[in-house]
Design an enzyme around this catalytic site. Structure first.
Site, PDB file in Angstrom:
ATOM      1  N   GLU A  73       5.214 -18.874   7.239  1.00 10.13           N
ATOM      2  CA  GLU A  73       4.257 -19.168   6.157  1.00 10.13           C
ATOM      3  C   GLU A  73       4.162 -20.664   5.873  1.00 10.13           C
ATOM      4  O   GLU A  73       4.380 -21.132   4.748  1.00 10.13           O
ATOM      5  CB  GLU A  73       4.659 -18.407   4.894  1.00 10.13           C
ATOM      6  CG  GLU A  73       4.602 -16.905   5.089  1.00 10.13           C
ATOM      7  CD  GLU A  73       4.790 -16.109   3.801  1.00 10.13           C
ATOM      8  OE1 GLU A  73       5.440 -16.618   2.877  1.00 10.13           O
ATOM      9  OE2 GLU A  73       4.285 -14.975   3.727  1.00 10.13           O
ATOM     10  N   GLU A  96       3.975  -9.430   8.795  1.00  9.70           N
ATOM     11  CA  GLU A  96       4.475  -8.939   7.508  1.00  9.70           C
ATOM     12  C   GLU A  96       3.349  -8.201   6.809  1.00  9.70           C
ATOM     13  O   GLU A  96       2.217  -8.688   6.768  1.00  9.70           O
ATOM     14  CB  GLU A  96       4.910 -10.073   6.567  1.00  9.70           C
ATOM     15  CG  GLU A  96       6.138 -10.827   6.977  1.00  9.70           C
ATOM     16  CD  GLU A  96       6.554 -11.884   5.953  1.00  9.70           C
ATOM     17  OE1 GLU A  96       6.276 -11.716   4.747  1.00  9.70           O
ATOM     18  OE2 GLU A  96       7.150 -12.877   6.384  1.00  9.70           O
TER      19      GLU A  96
HETATM   20  P1  P53 Z   1       8.686 -11.222  -1.960  1.00  9.66           P
HETATM   21  C1  P53 Z   1       4.339 -15.159  -1.715  1.00  9.66           C
HETATM   22  C2  P53 Z   1       3.146 -14.566  -1.333  1.00  9.66           C
HETATM   23  C3  P53 Z   1       3.051 -13.926  -0.103  1.00  9.66           C
HETATM   24  C4  P53 Z   1       4.140 -13.899   0.741  1.00  9.66           C
HETATM   25  O1  P53 Z   1       7.648 -11.574  -0.817  1.00  9.66           O
HETATM   26  C5  P53 Z   1       5.326 -14.496   0.367  1.00  9.66           C
HETATM   27  C6  P53 Z   1       5.428 -15.130  -0.850  1.00  9.66           C
HETATM   28  C7  P53 Z   1       6.704 -15.773  -1.266  1.00  9.66           C
HETATM   29  O2  P53 Z   1       7.281 -15.020  -2.266  1.00  9.66           O
HETATM   30  O3  P53 Z   1       6.417 -14.546   1.168  1.00  9.66           O
HETATM   31  C8  P53 Z   1       6.615 -13.676   2.247  1.00  9.66           C
HETATM   32  O4  P53 Z   1      10.029 -11.158  -1.312  1.00  9.66           O
HETATM   33  C9  P53 Z   1       7.838 -14.187   2.965  1.00  9.66           C
HETATM   34  C10 P53 Z   1       9.014 -13.289   2.876  1.00  9.66           C
HETATM   35  C11 P53 Z   1       8.983 -12.536   1.572  1.00  9.66           C
HETATM   36  C12 P53 Z   1       7.740 -11.645   1.583  1.00  9.66           C
HETATM   37  O5  P53 Z   1       6.585 -12.408   1.737  1.00  9.66           O
HETATM   38  O6  P53 Z   1       8.565 -12.328  -2.937  1.00  9.66           O
HETATM   39  O7  P53 Z   1       7.617 -14.559   4.307  1.00  9.66           O
HETATM   40  O8  P53 Z   1      10.184 -14.062   3.069  1.00  9.66           O
HETATM   41  O9  P53 Z   1      10.124 -11.810   1.314  1.00  9.66           O
HETATM   42  C13 P53 Z   1       7.588 -10.799   0.342  1.00  9.66           C
HETATM   43  O10 P53 Z   1       8.275  -9.896  -2.501  1.00  9.66           O
END
Ligand code: P53
Length: 475
Positions: A183, A374
């Site tokens: 990201e 993801e």
């Molecule tokens: P969490 C923000 C918006 C979209 C993706 O996020 C993001 C974030 C950062 O918070 O991060 C990605 O754990 C990231 C992962 C993360 C996952 O999204 O805040 O690549 O490390 O865990 C989900 O719910």
């Protein structure tokens, strides 16, 4: 649409993880501290995002979820076996930088750290699971922040390359798919979490963020060059957090706002995929008094070493109007309500069609293979008296998103695969919580690190295996 096979045979299906969010063992076998090891859980986490300087050492009064996470470090055989039971053909992991170079600027790598990932890859190979490796997933060694100011310093390019070269030489024969920075665009929204940048109210934030971004982009291009030289056939991808922006209305000003807001993210894809700075950034830099250190050699390296594929995370779409457009924020901060879209327990808009929209938008723009690395729903799970976890909400979320993915494939998008975020419950990157769960596998551990660590299958476990086995016919 039941019974149609929707995904081709070679399509990679699996899950995605980041070292710091599930390994634990934060100081084991010579590992150094990384930035995430000083990110506390609880209300201080938000304060840290604003004032990182106050949080650069470990404090006794705070809880740091990365230190133990879900202790995959000691459970990796059991956990990988569970992924194999779901018939994963791919698992995205990150290498935790400070396991390999504890201070980031060490002369020699830490052999014990390298051995840990040898063993993880051994386990994956045993079950024919393709490893997909993120080189840097929010895990910059803390010493690089303290000694060099992290990515605001050009020296980071060389430290990163030494690290990347170590990985390519050690694992290159076993890993085909690589990603340079998780990201990479999130540095605009979370400069500390994503880039280790310690900015305060006095900092010229825009200048610092885009200078750091430039050094990361050059590091990514140089790593791509090195990978291609050392490991013929291996592929490098960039990785974007992609949340497309819709315009709130058909008012031309709102449409223009959405176009510009999308460019905050697309800038990173544009440089990675086309090899040069898009012209729209010239005006942006001028108006924000940003003067970048870019050499002729940088421009050449970017031009000659574009990525092989575009990977991205997709959780949500955003909506914007002219009044709320924000020049930096790529995420929720610039969003206005979209009345057509429901939200998750954590307020993230749920929009399956937005994924088809994103796939088409990125493929139209880049014409390179895409990889969804993801996607998933962070939700609170309840364990029933009989031990069952009936996560129908998660099944519904993933089902609808996968149907949208299948539509995009029919639209003609070239897609390498799909890995869900957090196939086993893990620590949230945004909030530090354990109870924001994404997994098919439940882990008995709470927000303060209590619990037995026992792993159990949720209802979605069998559902996902069914999707993989049928290549989408059960959707
Ligand atoms: P969490 C923000 C918006 C979209 C993706 O996020 C993001 C974030 C950062 O918070 O991060 C990605 O754990 C990231 C992962 C993360 C996952 O999204 O805040 O690549 O490390 O865990 C989900 O719910």
């Amino acid at each position: 649409m039941a019974n149609d096979v929707l995904f081709p045979e070679q399509f990679l299906f699996g899950g995605a993880l980041a070292g710091n969010q599930y390994e634990g063992g934060y100081d084991r076998d010579g590992k150094g501290l990384s930035i995430v090891d000083v990110e506390p859980a609880g209300p201080e986490r938000n304060d840290m995002l604003q004032h990182p300087k106050k949080y650069l050492t470990i404090r006794d009064d705070l809880y740091y979820p990365s230190h133990k996470a879900i202790e995959f470090y000691d459970h990796y055989k059991e956990d990988i076996k569970l992924f194999a039971d779901m018939h994963f053909s791919a698992l995205r992991i990150s290498i935790n930088w400070a396991r390999i170079f504890p201070n980031g600027d060490d002369k020699e790598p830490n052999e014990a750290g390298l051995q840990f990932y040898d063993q993880v890859i051994d386990e994956l190979e045993k079950y024919h699971i393709e490893p997909i490796v993120t080189i840097s997933h929010y895990e910059t060694p803390l010493a690089l922040v303290e000694r060099y100011g992290s990515w605001t310093n050009r020296k980071l390019i060389d430290f990163y390359l030494t690290y990347a070269e170590t990985l390519f030489r050690r694992y290159g024969s076993r890993v085909k798919y690589w990603m340079s920075f998780n990201e990479i665009n999130c540095i605009t929204e979370n400069p500390f979490i994503a880039g280790g940048l310690v900015l305060d109210d006095e900092s010229n934030k825009v200048q610092a963020i885009y200078q750091a971004s430039h050094y990361e982009l050059v590091a990514s291009a140089k790593a791509t060059k090195l990978l291609h030289e050392l490991v013929p056939g291996a592929l490098m991808g960039c990785m974007l957090a992609f949340s497309p922006y819709y315009a709130k209305t058909c008012k031309p000003e709102d449409q223009m706002a959405a176009l510009q807001q999308n460019r905050v993210t697309l800038f990173y894809g544009d440089v990675h995929a086309r090899g040069n700075y898009p012209s729209y950034m010239n005006r942006f830099f001028k108006e924000h008094h940003v003067i970048l250190d870019i050499t002729d050699d940088d421009r050449k390296v970017l031009k000659e070493n574009t990525v092989d594929y575009i990977s991205f995370s997709y959780y949500m779409s955003h909506t914007v109007d002219a009044e709320h457009k924000s020049e930096l924020a790529a995420q929720a901060y610039a969003s206005v309500e979209n009345p057509y879209i429901p939200k998750s327990d954590w307020g993230w808009p749920i929009d399956p069609l937005g994924l088809r929209y994103s796939l088409n938008m990125l493929y139209d723009r880049y014409q390179k293979p895409l990889f969804i690395v993801e996607n998933g729903l962070g939700a609170r799970d309840a364990v029933e008296e009989d031990g069952m976890i009936n996560d129908d909400y998660r099944i519904n979320y993933l089902n609808d998103h996968l149907v949208a993915v299948a539509e995009a494939i029919k639209d003609g998008v070239a897609l390498l695969g799909y890995t869900t975020w957090g196939p086993i419950d893990l620590v949230s990157a945004g909030t530090g919580e354990m109870e924001k769960r994404y997994g098919f596998i439940y882990v008995d551990r709470d927000n303060r690190g209590n619990g037995t660590l026992k792993r159990s299958k949720k209802k979605s476990f069998d559902w996902y295996r069914g999707v993989i086995d049928s290549r989408g016919a059960t959707l």
